[in-house]
Write a protein that holds these residues in place. Structure first.
Motif, mmCIF file in Angstrom:
data_model
loop_
_atom_site.group_PDB
_atom_site.id
_atom_site.type_symbol
_atom_site.label_atom_id
_atom_site.label_comp_id
_atom_site.label_asym_id
_atom_site.label_seq_id
_atom_site.Cartn_x
_atom_site.Cartn_y
_atom_site.Cartn_z
ATOM 1 N N VAL A 243 12.847 -2.504 12.552
ATOM 2 C CA VAL A 243 11.433 -2.551 12.928
ATOM 3 C C VAL A 243 10.564 -2.426 11.680
ATOM 4 O O VAL A 243 10.911 -1.685 10.751
ATOM 5 C CB VAL A 243 11.109 -1.400 13.907
ATOM 6 N N VAL A 244 9.429 -3.105 11.653
ATOM 7 C CA VAL A 244 8.423 -2.919 10.609
ATOM 8 C C VAL A 244 7.248 -2.163 11.218
ATOM 9 O O VAL A 244 6.668 -2.607 12.213
ATOM 10 C CB VAL A 244 7.938 -4.265 10.022
ATOM 11 N N LEU A 245 6.926 -1.007 10.623
ATOM 12 C CA LEU A 245 5.775 -0.216 11.054
ATOM 13 C C LEU A 245 4.656 -0.394 10.038
ATOM 14 O O LEU A 245 4.746 0.102 8.915
ATOM 15 C CB LEU A 245 6.138 1.272 11.144
ATOM 16 N N ARG A 246 3.613 -1.108 10.426
ATOM 17 C CA ARG A 246 2.442 -1.255 9.569
ATOM 18 C C ARG A 246 1.488 -0.100 9.850
ATOM 19 O O ARG A 246 1.118 0.153 11.001
ATOM 20 C CB ARG A 246 1.722 -2.570 9.841
ATOM 21 N N VAL A 247 1.077 0.603 8.786
ATOM 22 C CA VAL A 247 0.247 1.795 8.990
ATOM 23 C C VAL A 247 -0.841 1.871 7.927
ATOM 24 O O VAL A 247 -0.541 2.069 6.745
ATOM 25 C CB VAL A 247 1.091 3.084 8.925
ATOM 26 N N PRO A 248 -2.118 1.736 8.288
ATOM 27 C CA PRO A 248 -3.218 1.991 7.344
ATOM 28 C C PRO A 248 -3.209 3.463 6.933
ATOM 29 O O PRO A 248 -3.053 4.349 7.782
ATOM 30 C CB PRO A 248 -4.471 1.643 8.159
ATOM 31 N N ILE A 249 -3.401 3.713 5.641
ATOM 32 C CA ILE A 249 -3.245 5.065 5.110
ATOM 33 C C ILE A 249 -4.330 5.366 4.082
ATOM 34 O O ILE A 249 -4.874 4.468 3.452
ATOM 35 C CB ILE A 249 -1.832 5.240 4.474
ATOM 36 N N GLY A 250 -4.644 6.648 3.926
ATOM 37 C CA GLY A 250 -5.417 7.111 2.787
ATOM 38 C C GLY A 250 -6.912 7.205 2.992
ATOM 39 O O GLY A 250 -7.466 6.875 4.047
ATOM 40 N N PRO B 231 1.710 -0.886 -1.333
ATOM 41 C CA PRO B 231 1.146 -1.802 -2.331
ATOM 42 C C PRO B 231 -0.262 -1.409 -2.760
ATOM 43 O O PRO B 231 -0.959 -0.652 -2.081
ATOM 44 C CB PRO B 231 1.119 -3.146 -1.591
ATOM 45 N N SER B 232 -0.702 -1.978 -3.897
ATOM 46 C CA SER B 232 -2.056 -1.715 -4.395
ATOM 47 C C SER B 232 -2.852 -2.999 -4.603
ATOM 48 O O SER B 232 -4.039 -2.938 -4.898
ATOM 49 C CB SER B 232 -1.995 -0.956 -5.728
ATOM 50 N N ILE C 31 2.497 6.909 -13.936
ATOM 51 C CA ILE C 31 3.314 6.355 -12.857
ATOM 52 C C ILE C 31 2.575 6.654 -11.554
ATOM 53 O O ILE C 31 2.355 7.821 -11.215
ATOM 54 C CB ILE C 31 4.718 6.969 -12.849
ATOM 55 N N THR C 32 2.177 5.605 -10.839
ATOM 56 C CA THR C 32 1.343 5.813 -9.659
ATOM 57 C C THR C 32 1.536 4.661 -8.690
ATOM 58 O O THR C 32 2.387 3.783 -8.867
ATOM 59 C CB THR C 32 -0.130 5.982 -10.077
ATOM 60 N N TYR C 33 0.712 4.638 -7.622
ATOM 61 C CA TYR C 33 0.814 3.599 -6.588
ATOM 62 C C TYR C 33 -0.421 3.687 -5.702
ATOM 63 O O TYR C 33 -1.179 4.663 -5.728
ATOM 64 C CB TYR C 33 2.088 3.778 -5.754
ATOM 65 N N GLY C 34 -0.655 2.645 -4.920
ATOM 66 C CA GLY C 34 -1.738 2.665 -3.946
ATOM 67 C C GLY C 34 -3.117 2.696 -4.572
ATOM 68 O O GLY C 34 -3.382 2.083 -5.617
ATOM 69 N N SER C 35 -4.013 3.447 -3.956
ATOM 70 C CA SER C 35 -5.420 3.453 -4.363
ATOM 71 C C SER C 35 -5.658 4.084 -5.721
ATOM 72 O O SER C 35 -6.715 3.860 -6.325
ATOM 73 C CB SER C 35 -6.262 4.181 -3.310
ATOM 74 N N THR C 36 -4.721 4.865 -6.218
ATOM 75 C CA THR C 36 -4.926 5.503 -7.520
ATOM 76 C C THR C 36 -4.584 4.576 -8.682
ATOM 77 O O THR C 36 -4.893 4.902 -9.837
ATOM 78 C CB THR C 36 -4.112 6.804 -7.628
ATOM 79 N N VAL C 37 -3.983 3.434 -8.423
ATOM 80 C CA VAL C 37 -3.669 2.493 -9.511
ATOM 81 C C VAL C 37 -4.961 2.035 -10.181
ATOM 82 O O VAL C 37 -5.083 2.076 -11.422
ATOM 83 C CB VAL C 37 -2.862 1.292 -8.984
ATOM 84 N N HIS C 38 -5.915 1.579 -9.405
ATOM 85 C CA HIS C 38 -7.165 1.070 -9.976
ATOM 86 C C HIS C 38 -7.931 2.174 -10.696
ATOM 87 O O HIS C 38 -8.530 1.914 -11.765
ATOM 88 C CB HIS C 38 -8.034 0.468 -8.869
ATOM 89 N N ARG C 39 -7.904 3.382 -10.169
ATOM 90 C CA ARG C 39 -8.587 4.495 -10.822
ATOM 91 C C ARG C 39 -7.924 4.836 -12.154
ATOM 92 O O ARG C 39 -8.597 5.161 -13.134
ATOM 93 C CB ARG C 39 -8.628 5.699 -9.892
ATOM 94 N N ALA C 40 -6.613 4.733 -12.194
ATOM 95 C CA ALA C 40 -5.905 4.957 -13.458
ATOM 96 C C ALA C 40 -6.273 3.890 -14.479
ATOM 97 O O ALA C 40 -6.449 4.178 -15.676
ATOM 98 C CB ALA C 40 -4.401 4.952 -13.208
ATOM 99 N N VAL C 41 -6.401 2.639 -14.013
ATOM 100 C CA VAL C 41 -6.767 1.542 -14.908
ATOM 101 C C VAL C 41 -8.201 1.724 -15.427
ATOM 102 O O VAL C 41 -8.482 1.521 -16.629
ATOM 103 C CB VAL C 41 -6.619 0.181 -14.188
ATOM 104 N N GLN C 42 -9.122 2.095 -14.550
ATOM 105 C CA GLN C 42 -10.503 2.322 -14.976
ATOM 106 C C GLN C 42 -10.568 3.383 -16.078
ATOM 107 O O GLN C 42 -11.271 3.215 -17.098
ATOM 108 C CB GLN C 42 -11.357 2.777 -13.777
ATOM 109 N N ALA C 43 -9.834 4.464 -15.874
ATOM 110 C CA ALA C 43 -9.830 5.535 -16.872
ATOM 111 C C ALA C 43 -9.160 5.088 -18.163
ATOM 112 O O ALA C 43 -9.571 5.488 -19.267
ATOM 113 C CB ALA C 43 -9.128 6.769 -16.301
ATOM 114 N N ALA C 44 -8.132 4.246 -18.045
ATOM 115 C CA ALA C 44 -7.437 3.766 -19.242
ATOM 116 C C ALA C 44 -8.348 2.915 -20.111
ATOM 117 O O ALA C 44 -8.249 2.944 -21.353
ATOM 118 C CB ALA C 44 -6.200 2.969 -18.829
ATOM 119 N N ARG C 45 -9.246 2.164 -19.493
ATOM 120 C CA ARG C 45 -10.189 1.366 -20.276
ATOM 121 C C ARG C 45 -11.135 2.262 -21.066
ATOM 122 O O ARG C 45 -11.467 1.982 -22.230
ATOM 123 C CB ARG C 45 -10.982 0.444 -19.355
#
Length: 707
Positions: free
Chosen positions: A491-498, A527-528, A589-603
């Motif tokens: 079974v595939v369980l799709r679940v909105p999270i966060g 995924p992100s 090392i991260t995933y999901g919604s924190t990926v973009h925040r990590a990238v913003q801070a890296a810039r």
């Protein structure tokens, strides 16, 4: 109101059938007694009996077709399983826990019946989980008939499903969910309630009003539920007549049926229990008086269907068979060392392998970039067009529960619109709404998957997944393992999270993925980016394992993670991370919604002369340890970050493993960044304080670089 006058009754039992019933009843009791002796000899490690239930079960077995109908049993159903074809030898192989045990390979307690040749689905210990699965299996029959898929799925004409239970288990909420679903669907499922008056030591009157579940369900009869109450379950003739009516009702596709049989439990609940502590001598004497092992042979002898010498011969034959089966089981080898790691996942379809890696193909740049939500929707449509066995359902998933109104309304298609248009394209038999009941969604999906469909279901919010937790953890994730690879439920369980929603608050913003990555047998994806969601969802659908597909709802409509539709062949294998940003000074090392925040801070950090590498895991179970090790060895400083709370979070496992296996590659301690250890608040200013922000990442980078 159901008209029982028009339902065929039981055929008159022949003498041979009556004697056959006696053989089953006696054999079942002898198997129980032999196991009890084995337990006292420390050759059996657990024993739970079916004593007193044998007549009801043996009679019921005559009404079904093993290998064609399907069976969802519970632990007292020894006589039923034996009558359907499970031999004494196979039962004893289970009781000694041998690796030759055909039901579980020595992985489950005895009494957990399972046989894929007979369609006896893998039985588990949690009481009541079987109900919804049985309804899902019966639902599969109807949906296959409507779509012309019966032959493809190996179904035979007129199939029905039997699900059995004790009287105590019908107190479980999932029983009522199952009856509700069965009636709504008109599912061809028969509920057999074996009412012995006790759930271990708790009498039935403590379980529900009136101590009679069938009486409580009489009001459902006008909606298609046939209720047959107050059947003497110690009388094989009365039992057979009632069950035969119930089966005829279901085979005629009139809806579900429920039969309540009054049985006895002359032995204690199990060898861990002593019924003398809570049953009076008078109660025990009355149970002994009704015991079918006594009453049924006496009736046959009195009626002339059995002579004393025939009864003596029958007992001798069964005793010899049972003793020989026990001797064989005593000599059977235990499970092989290391065999407990077999069948956690499919061994024929590997979603981590190269067959699922088409990520390097050049995406079609001619189509407009789409959001994550758009690509999830597009992927579902592409996969459903290719595979007619895919079913999509959940709360609000359909465009409309009443398809006729789609001519005048746009349709819902999910609260986030992830499934919008699916019902219009594929019809109400493949895309439909479920009741507002999360255990129902997962339990029915298990039954549908067991019959060959591919359910891709939606739990509306991760925050509300918990009513389905038992179906996920104790059922979905371990069916392949506990049945020794005889059954599966991919079974595939799709679940909105966060969170990061500005107003989501406590019940629409939580994470908690580490609870599920802790479950063996369950794949967990997070995924992100839009294109990653498409590739990973396609892998989830095409793989042969249960998958929890977590969709960060904050990212559904963001523009920074848009991507071109990569097309119907695009897949990303599980366990393959993505290098979101190259760097040399430290790794995130991260995933999901924190990926973009990590990238913003890296810039921002780059303007300060600090080069940050960011690894997006994409899948959490399995995860890409090689990529983790590679980036750690490269920068020698590492920050593990996620949106969930810090304590006991997913990052703790990564940090611990890095410290354990890569200690000498590090120039600084492994650091973690996560949400504060509290609930996500409603006001945006508080939410910002609680969840990791780019400023938090930047400060963490500076601090790590200073060490």
């Amino acid at each position: 109101m159901v008209n029982t006058e028009t339902i065929p009754g039981a055929c008159t039992l022949s003498r041979e059938e009556k004697v056959g019933l006696l053989r089953t009843i006696y054999a079942s009791r002898r198997i129980d007694d032999r196991e009890i002796t084995g337990k006292r000899q420390n050759k059996v490690y657990f024993q739970i009996n079916g004593a007193g239930h044998e007549a009801f079960q043996a009679a019921a077995a005559l009404c079904f077709r093993p290998g064609q109908d399907w069976f969802f049993l519970y632990y007292r159903d020894r006589a039923l399983a034996h009558a359907l074809g499970v031999s004494a030898r196979d039962m004893f192989l289970g009781s000694v826990g041998s690796g030759l045990d055909p039901a579980t390979g020595g992985r489950m307690m005895p009494g957990h019946w399972s046989d894929d040749r007979l369609n006896i689905f893998s039985t588990s210990s949690p009481t009541g989980t079987q109900f919804l699965q049985a309804v899902g299996a019966a639902e599969a029959i109807l949906r296959a008939e409507r779509e012309g898929l019966s032959a493809r799925l190996g179904m035979t004409e007129g199939e029905v499903v039997l699900v059995t239970t004790g009287d105590g288990t019908v107190s479980e909420g999932e029983f009522w969910e199952a009856v509700n679903n069965a009636v709504n669907l008109k599912a061809p499922v028969v509920f057999l309630v074996e009412d012995n008056g006790y759930a271990i030591s708790v009498p039935t009157e403590v379980q529900y009003p009136g101590a009679n579940v069938a009486a409580l369900l009489k009001g459902w009869e006008p909606h298609g539920l046939l209720v047959l109450d107050d059947v003497d379950g110690c009388d094989p003739v009365a039992s057979h007549e009632a069950v035969q009516k119930a089966v005829a009702h279901a085979r005629a596709r009139r809806g579900p049926a429920l039969v309540r049989g009054r049985v006895v439990r002359p032995y204690s609940h199990s060898l861990s229990d002593d019924e003398q502590l809570y049953k009076t001598p008078a109660q025990r004497a009355e149970e002994a008086r009704r015991d079918p092992i006594v009453t049924w042979p006496a009736r046959l002898l009195e009626a002339g269907d059995l002579t004393p010498s025939e009864w003596e011969t029958l007992r001798a034959e069964v005793d010899q068979e049972v003793d020989a089966a026990w001797q064989e089981a005593e000599q059977a080898p235990p499970p092989e060392s290391g065999s407990s790691f077999r069948h956690l996942y499919s061994e024929t379809v590997d979603p981590t392998g190269p067959a699922f890696d088409t990520e390097d193909r050049t995406p079609d740049q001619t189509n407009a970039a789409k959001t994550m939500l758009d690509l999830i929707n597009a992927t579902l449509k592409q996969e459903m067009a290719e595979n007619p066995l895919i079913l999509a359902f959940g709360e609000d998933v359909a465009d409309a529960s009443r398809p006729e109104i789609l001519e005048v309304v746009k349709g819902k298609g999910g609260v986030f619109k992830a499934t919008h248009g699916l019902q219009r394209q594929f019809g109400e038999n493949r895309v439909f709404n479920s009741p507002l009941a999360e255990a129902t969604i997962v339990g029915r999906a298990i039954g549908l998957a067991a019959r060959g469909f591919k359910p891709v279901v939606e739990i509306q919010f991760f925050d509300y997944i918990w009513p389905a937790m038992q179906q996920i953890r104790d059922e979905l994730a371990n069916i392949r393992w506990r049945s020794d690879n005889h059954f599966k439920a991919p079974v595939v369980l799709r679940v909105p999270i966060g969170g990061y929603l500005m107003g989501g608050a406590v019940y629409h913003s939580q994470c908690g993925e580490s609870t599920f990555t802790h479950i063996p047998g369950l794949r967990v994806v997070y995924p992100s980016r839009a294109v990653d969601a498409a590739g990973l969802l396609r892998t989830a659908i095409r793989c042969d394992d249960p998958v929890l597909f977590l969709e960060p709802k904050h990212l559904y409509r963001q523009t920074h993670n848009k991507g071109n539709d990569p097309g119907p062949g695009y897949m990303i294998p599980f366990g393959k991370a993505r290098l979101a940003r190259e760097g040399t000074d430290l790794s995130v090392i991260t995933y999901g919604s924190t990926v973009h925040r990590a990238v913003q801070a890296a810039r921002q950090a780059e303007a300060e002369g600090l080069s940050v590498e960011i690894l997006d895991l994409r899948t959490l179970s399995p995860y890409d340890w090689e990529a983790v090790a590679r980036t750690v060895r490269k920068t020698r400083r590492v920050l593990v970050a996620h949106e969930d709370t810090l304590q006991w979070g997913y990052g703790a496992e990564l940090a611990a493993r890095i410290a354990d296996e890569l200690f000498f590659e590090l120039d600084a301690p492994v650091k973690r960044l996560a949400a504060k250890d509290t609930w996500v608040a409603y006001h945006p200013s508080l939410e910002d304080e609680i969840l990791p922000q780019p400023s938090d990442f930047l400060e963490a980078y500076r601090a790590l670089a200073r060490i």
